[in-house]
Motif scaffolding. Structure first.
Motif, short mmCIF file in Angstrom:
data_model
loop_
_atom_site.label_atom_id
_atom_site.label_comp_id
_atom_site.label_asym_id
_atom_site.label_seq_id
_atom_site.Cartn_x
_atom_site.Cartn_y
_atom_site.Cartn_z
N ILE A 125 0.84 -1.20 0.00
CA ILE A 125 0.00 0.00 0.00
C ILE A 125 0.87 1.26 0.00
O ILE A 125 0.56 2.25 -0.67
CB ILE A 125 -0.96 0.00 1.20
N LYS A 126 1.99 1.23 0.71
CA LYS A 126 2.90 2.38 0.70
C LYS A 126 3.47 2.60 -0.70
O LYS A 126 3.53 3.75 -1.18
CB LYS A 126 4.02 2.16 1.70
N ASP A 127 3.89 1.52 -1.37
CA ASP A 127 4.41 1.66 -2.73
C ASP A 127 3.33 2.17 -3.69
O ASP A 127 3.60 3.00 -4.57
CB ASP A 127 4.94 0.31 -3.22
N THR A 128 2.11 1.70 -3.51
CA THR A 128 1.01 2.17 -4.36
C THR A 128 0.73 3.64 -4.12
O THR A 128 0.45 4.40 -5.06
CB THR A 128 -0.26 1.35 -4.08
N CYS A 129 0.80 4.06 -2.86
CA CYS A 129 0.57 5.46 -2.52
C CYS A 129 1.61 6.36 -3.20
O CYS A 129 1.28 7.41 -3.76
CB CYS A 129 0.61 5.64 -1.01
N VAL A 130 2.86 5.92 -3.18
CA VAL A 130 3.93 6.71 -3.82
C VAL A 130 3.70 6.76 -5.33
O VAL A 130 3.84 7.82 -5.97
CB VAL A 130 5.30 6.10 -3.49
N MET A 131 3.35 5.63 -5.92
CA MET A 131 3.15 5.57 -7.36
C MET A 131 1.97 6.43 -7.80
O MET A 131 2.07 7.21 -8.76
CB MET A 131 2.93 4.13 -7.79
N ARG A 132 0.82 6.31 -7.10
CA ARG A 132 -0.38 7.02 -7.53
C ARG A 132 -0.31 8.52 -7.27
O ARG A 132 -1.07 9.29 -7.85
CB ARG A 132 -1.60 6.45 -6.80
N ASN A 133 0.62 8.96 -6.40
CA ASN A 133 0.75 10.38 -6.10
C ASN A 133 2.04 10.97 -6.65
O ASN A 133 2.42 12.08 -6.25
CB ASN A 133 0.69 10.60 -4.58
N ASP A 134 2.68 10.27 -7.54
CA ASP A 134 3.90 10.78 -8.17
C ASP A 134 3.54 11.95 -9.09
O ASP A 134 2.75 11.78 -10.02
CB ASP A 134 4.57 9.68 -8.98
N PRO A 135 4.10 13.13 -8.85
CA PRO A 135 3.74 14.29 -9.70
C PRO A 135 4.08 14.09 -11.17
O PRO A 135 3.48 14.74 -12.03
CB PRO A 135 4.57 15.44 -9.09
N SER A 136 5.02 13.21 -11.46
CA SER A 136 5.41 13.01 -12.85
C SER A 136 4.32 12.35 -13.67
O SER A 136 4.34 12.41 -14.91
CB SER A 136 6.67 12.13 -12.92
N PHE A 137 3.34 11.72 -12.99
CA PHE A 137 2.31 10.97 -13.71
C PHE A 137 0.89 11.45 -13.38
O PHE A 137 -0.08 10.79 -13.73
CB PHE A 137 2.41 9.48 -13.38
N THR A 138 0.79 12.58 -12.72
CA THR A 138 -0.54 13.07 -12.33
C THR A 138 -1.02 14.22 -13.18
O THR A 138 -2.12 14.70 -12.99
CB THR A 138 -0.53 13.52 -10.86
N HIS A 139 -0.18 14.70 -14.13
CA HIS A 139 -0.61 15.82 -14.97
C HIS A 139 -1.59 15.32 -16.02
O HIS A 139 -1.37 14.30 -16.68
CB HIS A 139 0.60 16.47 -15.67
N GLU A 140 -2.67 16.08 -16.20
CA GLU A 140 -3.64 15.75 -17.22
C GLU A 140 -3.21 16.36 -18.55
O GLU A 140 -2.78 17.51 -18.60
CB GLU A 140 -5.03 16.28 -16.84
N PRO A 141 -3.29 15.62 -19.64
CA PRO A 141 -2.89 16.17 -20.95
C PRO A 141 -3.81 17.30 -21.38
O PRO A 141 -5.00 17.30 -21.10
CB PRO A 141 -3.02 14.95 -21.88
#
Length: 307
Positions: A141-157
């Motif tokens: 769950i900690k790894d998932t939290c880091v992945m889902r909140n990574d700013p590099s992948f949260t920008h909307e096109p």
């Protein structure tokens, strides 16, 4: 300080302990902590509180990555209590599939839950155990939290609204509006206005209604409890109608103008045909049969005065 942050029940006991130990505050604090530990610090109370918080935790949707932080905090609290010898036995259920699988299946999105299944299966195969320990689930769950909140992948096109092929902006087509004539339910007892258009002409005078198929007209009258004999009221039926009117089309007194049937042109045999629903004379509002009515047009003479 304790009285300020305790709940209403604990605050009442804290004030009582304070008043009874005015000359020995240290003893009062010790007695208060012992009371709180007996009431809220037993392994059974801790387990019940954690299970309640897990049950009240709402499932995480794909567009709520920040809520993984709240889930990590709750699971980390359980993991920390498992390392305490006092609570280890009571919280051992979280080291089994019956303690983890229902929580993961309910709280995690399907894609994340399938990833957990893959990691748990690999761990079982690699370490030859029945189920991964709870710490493995917390780490996932900690790894998932880091992945889902990574700013590099949260920008909307950014959405491209221009036509890159022609370089010209498309002209918007004019919108077309179409008005539909709909039939509405009638609530009043006497039909002073047309129930189709809600205007000041009667149902017998409404050409839109008379152009509809006869079975559609009869269905409308039946659904709105309108008399089949006059088409002017809904507080009686045809058999006791005293407002019966003459059809303006064929001068018949058996039906009102709204239920007039327009015959088709004569065929090669000299017969007029139409296919509609014939209404029972005794109970036209409730009994109907579908059949084909045939009118013979061979005789064109006026027969008698009752024609």
């Amino acid at each position: 300080m304790l009285i300020k942050w305790l709940g209403p029940i604990s605050t009442k006991y804290a004030e009582s302990t304070k008043n009874s130990n005015m000359t020995d505050p240290a003893r009062g604090v010790r007695l208060l902590w012992e009371r709180l530990d007996r009431c809220y610090g037993t392994p059974e109370e801790i387990e019940a509180s954690l299970l309640q918080r897990l049950n009240e935790f709402k499932p995480i949707t794909w567009d709520e990555p920040r809520r993984y932080y709240d889930l990590v905090d709750l699971l980390s609290e359980i993991e920390s209590l498992q390392n305490n010898e006092r609570y280890r036995t009571q919280l051992a259920v979280f080291n089994t599939s019956s303690g983890v699988t229902p929580v993961a299946r309910r709280l995690l999105p399907r894609a994340i839950y399938e990833k957990w299944m893959s990691r748990a299966t690999n761990y079982k195969s690699k370490h030859n155990v029945i189920f991964p320990p709870f710490s493995i689930f917390v780490t996932f769950i900690k790894d998932t939290c880091v992945m889902r909140n990574d700013p590099s992948f949260t920008h909307e096109p950014c959405k491209n609204t221009s036509n890159t092929n022609s370089g010209k902006q498309k002209q918007s087509k004019p919108k077309l509006s179409v008005k539909k004539t709909s039939v509405v339910n009638v609530d009043q007892k006497t039909l002073d206005a047309c129930p189709v258009h809600l205007t000041n002409h009667s149902l017998n005078e409404c050409r839109t209604f008379r152009n509809k198929p006869i079975n559609v007209r009869r269905k409308f009258l039946k659904e709105n409890n309108i008399c089949f004999g006059c088409c002017k009221s809904k507080d009686h039926y045809k058999q006791n109608c005293s407002l019966k009117t003459e059809c303006s089309e064929c001068k018949s007194k058996d039906h009102p103008t709204a239920l007039h049937i327009q015959f088709k042109p004569a065929d090669s045999d000299g017969k007029l045909e139409h296919s509609n629903t014939k209404l029972s004379v005794q109970d036209g509002e409730r009994n109907s049969k579908d059949h084909k009515v045939t009118a013979d047009a061979k005789c064109t003479a006026v027969c008698g005065q009752n024609f």
